[in-house]
Design a protein around this motif. Sequence first.
Motif, PDB file in Angstrom:
ATOM      1  N   GLU A 132       0.090  30.551  22.592  1.00  0.00           N
ATOM      2  CA  GLU A 132      -0.952  31.419  22.874  1.00  0.00           C
ATOM      3  C   GLU A 132      -2.415  30.748  23.334  1.00  0.00           C
ATOM      4  O   GLU A 132      -3.249  31.488  24.109  1.00  0.00           O
ATOM      5  CB  GLU A 132      -1.155  32.435  21.682  1.00  0.00           C
ATOM      6  CG  GLU A 132      -0.005  33.453  21.484  1.00  0.00           C
ATOM      7  CD  GLU A 132       0.040  34.058  20.243  1.00  0.00           C
ATOM      8  OE1 GLU A 132      -1.014  33.975  19.558  1.00  0.00           O
ATOM      9  OE2 GLU A 132       0.864  35.029  20.123  1.00  0.00           O
ATOM     10  N   ASP A 133      -2.772  29.909  22.584  1.00  0.00           N
ATOM     11  CA  ASP A 133      -3.988  29.182  22.904  1.00  0.00           C
ATOM     12  C   ASP A 133      -3.999  28.747  24.387  1.00  0.00           C
ATOM     13  O   ASP A 133      -4.903  28.518  25.113  1.00  0.00           O
ATOM     14  CB  ASP A 133      -4.342  28.118  22.022  1.00  0.00           C
ATOM     15  CG  ASP A 133      -4.840  28.658  20.692  1.00  0.00           C
ATOM     16  OD1 ASP A 133      -5.228  29.566  20.638  1.00  0.00           O
ATOM     17  OD2 ASP A 133      -4.557  27.829  19.692  1.00  0.00           O
ATOM     18  N   VAL A 134      -2.869  27.999  24.820  1.00  0.00           N
ATOM     19  CA  VAL A 134      -2.634  27.333  26.227  1.00  0.00           C
ATOM     20  C   VAL A 134      -2.695  28.632  27.238  1.00  0.00           C
ATOM     21  O   VAL A 134      -3.400  28.568  28.151  1.00  0.00           O
ATOM     22  CB  VAL A 134      -1.135  26.684  26.212  1.00  0.00           C
ATOM     23  CG1 VAL A 134      -0.869  26.643  27.649  1.00  0.00           C
ATOM     24  CG2 VAL A 134      -1.010  25.518  25.414  1.00  0.00           C
ATOM     25  N   ALA A 135      -1.931  29.612  26.927  1.00  0.00           N
ATOM     26  CA  ALA A 135      -1.888  30.848  27.986  1.00  0.00           C
ATOM     27  C   ALA A 135      -3.573  31.380  28.057  1.00  0.00           C
ATOM     28  O   ALA A 135      -3.690  32.075  28.975  1.00  0.00           O
ATOM     29  CB  ALA A 135      -1.193  31.892  27.259  1.00  0.00           C
ATOM     30  N   GLY A 136      -4.259  31.300  26.936  1.00  0.00           N
ATOM     31  CA  GLY A 136      -5.626  31.552  26.916  1.00  0.00           C
ATOM     32  C   GLY A 136      -6.588  30.882  27.558  1.00  0.00           C
ATOM     33  O   GLY A 136      -7.741  31.285  27.799  1.00  0.00           O
ATOM     34  N   GLY A 137      -6.157  29.753  28.099  1.00  0.00           N
ATOM     35  CA  GLY A 137      -7.040  28.873  28.862  1.00  0.00           C
ATOM     36  C   GLY A 137      -7.522  27.785  27.848  1.00  0.00           C
ATOM     37  O   GLY A 137      -8.337  26.896  28.697  1.00  0.00           O
ATOM     38  N   ALA A 138      -7.290  27.483  26.771  1.00  0.00           N
ATOM     39  CA  ALA A 138      -7.626  26.363  25.912  1.00  0.00           C
ATOM     40  C   ALA A 138      -7.212  24.943  26.614  1.00  0.00           C
ATOM     41  O   ALA A 138      -6.118  24.870  26.983  1.00  0.00           O
ATOM     42  CB  ALA A 138      -7.260  26.293  24.348  1.00  0.00           C
ATOM     43  N   ASP A 139      -8.037  23.893  26.419  1.00  0.00           N
ATOM     44  CA  ASP A 139      -7.614  22.621  27.008  1.00  0.00           C
ATOM     45  C   ASP A 139      -6.976  21.891  25.662  1.00  0.00           C
ATOM     46  O   ASP A 139      -6.856  22.321  24.566  1.00  0.00           O
ATOM     47  CB  ASP A 139      -8.633  21.636  27.154  1.00  0.00           C
ATOM     48  CG  ASP A 139     -10.028  21.389  26.115  1.00  0.00           C
ATOM     49  OD1 ASP A 139      -9.531  21.085  25.016  1.00  0.00           O
ATOM     50  OD2 ASP A 139     -11.279  21.521  26.322  1.00  0.00           O
ATOM     51  N   ALA A 140      -6.150  20.787  25.866  1.00  0.00           N
ATOM     52  CA  ALA A 140      -5.212  20.318  25.155  1.00  0.00           C
ATOM     53  C   ALA A 140      -5.785  19.741  23.827  1.00  0.00           C
ATOM     54  O   ALA A 140      -5.310  20.145  22.717  1.00  0.00           O
ATOM     55  CB  ALA A 140      -4.480  19.246  25.711  1.00  0.00           C
ATOM     56  N   ALA A 141      -7.104  19.341  23.860  1.00  0.00           N
ATOM     57  CA  ALA A 141      -7.826  18.698  22.533  1.00  0.00           C
ATOM     58  C   ALA A 141      -8.000  20.017  21.685  1.00  0.00           C
ATOM     59  O   ALA A 141      -7.861  20.159  20.442  1.00  0.00           O
ATOM     60  CB  ALA A 141      -9.115  17.933  22.998  1.00  0.00           C
ATOM     61  N   SER A 142      -8.360  20.893  22.363  1.00  0.00           N
ATOM     62  CA  SER A 142      -8.702  22.188  21.541  1.00  0.00           C
ATOM     63  C   SER A 142      -7.680  22.786  20.918  1.00  0.00           C
ATOM     64  O   SER A 142      -7.598  23.413  19.838  1.00  0.00           O
ATOM     65  CB  SER A 142      -9.392  23.325  22.422  1.00  0.00           C
ATOM     66  OG  SER A 142     -10.669  22.998  22.652  1.00  0.00           O
ATOM     67  N   VAL A 143      -6.558  22.915  21.790  1.00  0.00           N
ATOM     68  CA  VAL A 143      -5.264  23.552  21.044  1.00  0.00           C
ATOM     69  C   VAL A 143      -4.536  22.614  19.905  1.00  0.00           C
ATOM     70  O   VAL A 143      -4.235  23.147  18.939  1.00  0.00           O
ATOM     71  CB  VAL A 143      -4.158  23.256  22.262  1.00  0.00           C
ATOM     72  CG1 VAL A 143      -2.714  23.909  21.650  1.00  0.00           C
ATOM     73  CG2 VAL A 143      -4.565  24.300  23.345  1.00  0.00           C
ATOM     74  N   ALA A 144      -4.902  21.412  19.974  1.00  0.00           N
ATOM     75  CA  ALA A 144      -4.539  20.523  18.952  1.00  0.00           C
ATOM     76  C   ALA A 144      -5.423  20.698  17.678  1.00  0.00           C
ATOM     77  O   ALA A 144      -4.929  20.806  16.494  1.00  0.00           O
ATOM     78  CB  ALA A 144      -4.516  19.037  19.311  1.00  0.00           C
ATOM     79  N   GLN A 145      -6.691  20.949  18.042  1.00  0.00           N
ATOM     80  CA  GLN A 145      -7.669  20.962  17.040  1.00  0.00           C
ATOM     81  C   GLN A 145      -7.483  22.406  16.376  1.00  0.00           C
ATOM     82  O   GLN A 145      -7.510  22.427  15.064  1.00  0.00           O
ATOM     83  CB  GLN A 145      -9.192  20.905  17.509  1.00  0.00           C
ATOM     84  CG  GLN A 145     -10.310  21.085  16.382  1.00  0.00           C
ATOM     85  CD  GLN A 145     -10.006  19.993  15.288  1.00  0.00           C
ATOM     86  OE1 GLN A 145     -10.115  18.781  15.693  1.00  0.00           O
ATOM     87  NE2 GLN A 145      -9.932  20.223  14.061  1.00  0.00           N
ATOM     88  N   ARG A 146      -7.227  23.307  17.082  1.00  0.00           N
ATOM     89  CA  ARG A 146      -6.893  24.820  16.227  1.00  0.00           C
ATOM     90  C   ARG A 146      -5.782  24.876  15.487  1.00  0.00           C
ATOM     91  O   ARG A 146      -5.582  25.376  14.492  1.00  0.00           O
ATOM     92  CB  ARG A 146      -6.848  25.896  17.677  1.00  0.00           C
ATOM     93  CG  ARG A 146      -8.103  26.001  18.556  1.00  0.00           C
ATOM     94  CD  ARG A 146      -7.802  27.293  19.362  1.00  0.00           C
ATOM     95  NE  ARG A 146      -9.325  27.177  20.349  1.00  0.00           N
ATOM     96  CZ  ARG A 146      -9.634  27.889  21.158  1.00  0.00           C
ATOM     97  NH1 ARG A 146      -8.122  28.851  21.559  1.00  0.00           N
ATOM     98  NH2 ARG A 146     -10.388  28.230  21.959  1.00  0.00           N
ATOM     99  N   ALA A 147      -4.756  23.894  16.130  1.00  0.00           N
ATOM    100  CA  ALA A 147      -3.451  23.934  15.157  1.00  0.00           C
ATOM    101  C   ALA A 147      -3.783  23.382  13.922  1.00  0.00           C
ATOM    102  O   ALA A 147      -3.231  23.552  12.768  1.00  0.00           O
ATOM    103  CB  ALA A 147      -2.573  23.186  16.004  1.00  0.00           C
TER     104      ALA A 147
END
Length: 217
Positions: A132-147
Amino acid sequence: MIHIVTDSTADLSRAQAEALGVTVVPLTIRFGEEQFLDGVDLDSDAFYAKLASSSIHPTTSQPTPEQFTRAYTPLLQNPDDEIVSLHISGKLSGTLQSAHIARQELDPDRIHLVDTETVSAGLQFIVTAAAEDVAGGADAASVAQRAEDRRSKVTIYVLLDTLTYLQRGGRIGRAQALIGSLLGVKPLLTVKEGEVSPQARVRSRRQGVEMIGELLQ
């Protein structure tokens, strides 16, 4: 483009993985000499049916680095491709280590590894949120950090209806299993800091379910 990769311990069905656009790397399940790719050659229903009917207790083995290399390579075809790879707790499996080896061999800068410190539904929740983060436009580093940030918010409780498989797998002794069964004891387990730990022992399924409700509240 950002791609999400996980392993079969997330218990995503093929339909779920396809809908989320997630690549799943399977672990291997062995019943003696028989060998199956988890979720590919043997789905969960077939696994539990075989578990109940077989006298051989199953074992699992992590994916090899080569399996991860084969999964990662087609996802890194373009210069802007990146991967966020989310996996079962490193304390429960060597899966993350295999992913790390493949990452080092391919492109450490474009592959982001996350030890989710959980498994099954917990891992599935984190993978779904990452998609869902990817679909919302987050970059890869942000997706990993949010996880990583979500790890502390995920809790699993498991109520076991029988001690049979703990005994067969060597987790408890035969005497413990016999006494526990006679007393009707049902263990309540949790996944804490990446490891499976005992939470409580209850005397009935109803009591266990009520306790889980209280713990979750």
